[in-house]
Scaffold this motif. Structure first.
Motif, PDB file in Angstrom:
ATOM      1  N   PRO A 121       0.749  -1.162   0.054  1.00 13.59           N
ATOM      2  CA  PRO A 121       0.272   0.124  -0.013  1.00 13.59           C
ATOM      3  C   PRO A 121       0.953   1.373   0.135  1.00 13.59           C
ATOM      4  N   LYS A 122       1.827   1.150   0.645  1.00 13.40           N
ATOM      5  CA  LYS A 122       2.760   2.401   0.748  1.00 13.40           C
ATOM      6  C   LYS A 122       3.493   2.441  -0.659  1.00 13.40           C
ATOM      7  N   GLY A 123       3.692   1.443  -1.263  1.00  8.02           N
ATOM      8  CA  GLY A 123       4.468   1.658  -2.538  1.00  8.02           C
ATOM      9  C   GLY A 123       3.436   2.270  -3.662  1.00  8.02           C
ATOM     10  N   HIS A 124       2.369   1.827  -3.461  1.00 13.55           N
ATOM     11  CA  HIS A 124       1.315   2.430  -4.376  1.00 13.55           C
ATOM     12  C   HIS A 124       1.160   3.853  -4.293  1.00 13.55           C
ATOM     13  N   GLN A 125       1.035   4.316  -3.032  1.00 18.16           N
ATOM     14  CA  GLN A 125       1.151   5.735  -2.592  1.00 18.16           C
ATOM     15  C   GLN A 125       1.972   6.489  -3.065  1.00 18.16           C
ATOM     16  N   GLN A 126       3.399   5.861  -3.089  1.00 18.87           N
ATOM     17  CA  GLN A 126       4.688   6.489  -3.453  1.00 18.87           C
ATOM     18  C   GLN A 126       4.554   6.830  -4.960  1.00 18.87           C
ATOM     19  N   GLY A 127       4.003   5.755  -5.623  1.00 23.86           N
ATOM     20  CA  GLY A 127       3.777   6.154  -7.254  1.00 23.86           C
ATOM     21  C   GLY A 127       2.829   7.135  -7.380  1.00 23.86           C
ATOM     22  N   LEU A 128       1.390   7.207  -6.542  1.00 22.69           N
ATOM     23  CA  LEU A 128       0.669   8.566  -6.845  1.00 22.69           C
ATOM     24  C   LEU A 128       1.415   9.798  -6.443  1.00 22.69           C
ATOM     25  N   MET A 129       2.494   9.690  -5.375  1.00 25.51           N
ATOM     26  CA  MET A 129       3.156  11.029  -5.184  1.00 25.51           C
ATOM     27  C   MET A 129       3.917  11.571  -6.257  1.00 25.51           C
ATOM     28  N   LEU A 130       4.724  10.598  -6.880  1.00 21.65           N
ATOM     29  CA  LEU A 130       5.723  10.890  -7.599  1.00 21.65           C
ATOM     30  C   LEU A 130       4.621  11.394  -9.101  1.00 21.65           C
ATOM     31  N   GLY A 131       3.800  10.808  -9.350  1.00 21.48           N
ATOM     32  CA  GLY A 131       2.761  11.291 -10.496  1.00 21.48           C
ATOM     33  C   GLY A 131       2.416  12.713 -10.370  1.00 21.48           C
ATOM     34  N   LYS A 132       1.879  12.862  -9.162  1.00 21.69           N
ATOM     35  CA  LYS A 132       1.552  14.352  -8.752  1.00 21.69           C
ATOM     36  C   LYS A 132       2.768  15.433  -8.926  1.00 21.69           C
ATOM     37  N   ALA A 133       3.970  14.993  -8.442  1.00 20.56           N
ATOM     38  CA  ALA A 133       5.015  15.931  -8.553  1.00 20.56           C
ATOM     39  C   ALA A 133       5.365  16.066  -9.723  1.00 20.56           C
ATOM     40  N   TRP A 134       5.097  15.192 -10.767  1.00 18.19           N
ATOM     41  CA  TRP A 134       5.735  15.073 -12.253  1.00 18.19           C
ATOM     42  C   TRP A 134       4.697  16.263 -13.045  1.00 18.19           C
ATOM     43  N   GLN A 135       3.620  16.649 -12.346  1.00 20.47           N
ATOM     44  CA  GLN A 135       2.656  17.512 -13.145  1.00 20.47           C
ATOM     45  C   GLN A 135       3.428  18.879 -13.525  1.00 20.47           C
ATOM     46  N   THR A 136       4.362  19.173 -12.869  1.00 18.12           N
ATOM     47  CA  THR A 136       5.253  20.357 -13.256  1.00 18.12           C
ATOM     48  C   THR A 136       6.544  20.077 -13.874  1.00 18.12           C
ATOM     49  N   MET A 137       6.644  18.896 -14.299  1.00 18.89           N
ATOM     50  CA  MET A 137       7.938  18.559 -14.904  1.00 18.89           C
ATOM     51  C   MET A 137       7.571  18.496 -16.640  1.00 18.89           C
ATOM     52  N   ALA A 138       8.645  18.210 -17.386  1.00 15.38           N
ATOM     53  CA  ALA A 138       8.501  17.803 -18.745  1.00 15.38           C
ATOM     54  C   ALA A 138       7.693  16.646 -18.995  1.00 15.38           C
ATOM     55  N   ALA A 139       6.656  16.990 -19.923  1.00 12.06           N
ATOM     56  CA  ALA A 139       5.742  15.874 -20.293  1.00 12.06           C
ATOM     57  C   ALA A 139       6.451  14.823 -20.949  1.00 12.06           C
ATOM     58  N   PRO A 140       6.335  13.207 -20.669  1.00 17.62           N
ATOM     59  CA  PRO A 140       7.031  12.260 -21.162  1.00 17.62           C
ATOM     60  C   PRO A 140       6.740  12.040 -22.865  1.00 17.62           C
ATOM     61  N   ASP A 141       7.537  11.819 -23.458  1.00 18.87           N
ATOM     62  CA  ASP A 141       7.341  11.484 -24.797  1.00 18.87           C
ATOM     63  C   ASP A 141       7.307  10.076 -25.264  1.00 18.87           C
ATOM     64  N   LEU A 142       7.959   9.259 -24.362  1.00 21.83           N
ATOM     65  CA  LEU A 142       8.158   7.915 -24.393  1.00 21.83           C
ATOM     66  C   LEU A 142       8.229   7.315 -22.961  1.00 21.83           C
ATOM     67  N   VAL A 143       7.489   6.260 -22.809  1.00 23.78           N
ATOM     68  CA  VAL A 143       7.345   5.408 -21.491  1.00 23.78           C
ATOM     69  C   VAL A 143       7.838   4.166 -21.491  1.00 23.78           C
ATOM     70  N   PHE A 144       8.790   3.635 -20.820  1.00 22.60           N
ATOM     71  CA  PHE A 144       8.999   2.073 -20.979  1.00 22.60           C
ATOM     72  C   PHE A 144       8.901   1.503 -19.316  1.00 22.60           C
ATOM     73  N   THR A 145       8.578   0.197 -19.206  1.00 29.17           N
ATOM     74  CA  THR A 145       8.625  -0.405 -18.010  1.00 29.17           C
ATOM     75  C   THR A 145       9.197  -1.691 -18.310  1.00 29.17           C
ATOM     76  N   GLY A 146       9.804  -2.296 -17.045  1.00 30.21           N
ATOM     77  CA  GLY A 146      10.374  -3.614 -17.234  1.00 30.21           C
ATOM     78  C   GLY A 146       9.055  -4.623 -17.251  1.00 30.21           C
ATOM     79  N   GLU A 147       9.369  -5.785 -17.221  1.00 33.07           N
ATOM     80  CA  GLU A 147       8.453  -6.989 -17.174  1.00 33.07           C
ATOM     81  C   GLU A 147       7.530  -7.261 -15.956  1.00 33.07           C
ATOM     82  N   LEU A 148       8.213  -6.747 -15.003  1.00 38.72           N
ATOM     83  CA  LEU A 148       7.605  -7.175 -13.547  1.00 38.72           C
ATOM     84  C   LEU A 148       6.535  -6.528 -13.060  1.00 38.72           C
TER      85      LEU A 148
END
Length: 234
Positions: free
Chosen positions: A24-51
């Motif tokens: 649950p904390k890990g999920h919330q950390q992802g939300l926090m990063l997404g909110k913080a990224w609203q002031t960053m440059a918009a991504p043109d490409l997004v990659f993830t691993g398979e996990l």
């Protein structure tokens, strides 16, 4: 110059029968990063691993990020971004458990189970990386580092000229191995870096032509702003 942001996954379920999912904390950390990224440059490409923890971190990030007018970006899966197999490394340690569940059951019976498991894992990991990389591992330390460096090249080569911002959701081992290559560090220094990388921290690499360099490492300001308890290593 173009920018590549290497993002470590949120806190996973260390010490649980199914590690490869966010707590649950890990999920919330992802939300926090997404909110913080609203002031960053918009991504043109997004990659993830398979996990699973990679995908879940991006999903949480994207949920918060898209609360604004940002348009969703198509994601690509890259196997080279996968972490080393920590279960295999543990199975090859001095105690020969028959399965990961056997290991979890053993440590669950001890007081302070997670800290005991953490110590065994740290010892097994050091043996894999520094002392016995020629053992019966599914992937040696040397091969793992080569794979991390391959991931870096694939991410750089994937963009078009117009695409300036790449996000890659991955794991701490991959990030540390890439930084090791960029800074020409020893294996011991690489292990030290790996232990410092926080969940959902951001490492930025800038590149143009043949030039590839580290801009910053292990930025987790989005967690520090909320409170020290959110800055987790595992």
């Amino acid at each position: 110059m173009a920018s590549l942001y290497l993002i470590r996954h949120g806190q996973a379920s260390f010490g649980e029968p199914e590690y490869d999912r966010l707590s649950p904390k890990g999920h919330q950390q992802g939300l926090m990063l997404g909110k913080a990224w609203q002031t960053m440059a918009a991504p043109d490409l997004v990659f993830t691993g398979e996990l699973c923890r990679h995908h879940q971190t991006y999903e949480a990030f994207n949920k918060a990020y898209r609360n604004t007018a940002h348009q969703e970006v198509t994601t690509h899966q890259l196997a080279a971004l996968n972490e080393f197999d920590h279960i295999d490394i543990l199975m090859q340690s001095e105690k020969q458990w028959r399965s990961y569940q056997d290991l979890v059951d053993y440590f669950s019976s001890l007081p302070d189970a997670k800290n005991n498991l953490k110590q065994v894992f740290d010892d097994a990991f050091t043996k894999w990386a520094l002392a016995d990389s020629t053992g019966n591992y599914q992937e040696s330390w040397g091969v793992f580092k080569q794979r991390a460096n391959t991931a870096l090249q694939l991410l750089i080569e994937a963009r078009t000229v117009e695409q300036q911002t790449i996000l890659a959701f991955t794991s701490g081992g991959i990030i540390a191995a890439i930084v090791q290559q960029l800074l020409a560090l020893s294996d011991q220094h690489c292990l030290t870096l790996m232990r410092q990388i926080r969940n959902t921290s951001v490492t930025k690499i800038v590149f143009s032509g043949e030039r590839v360099s580290l801009d910053y490492f292990n930025n987790y300001q989005h967690l520090e702003q909320v409170g020290a308890s959110w800055s987790t290593h595992r």
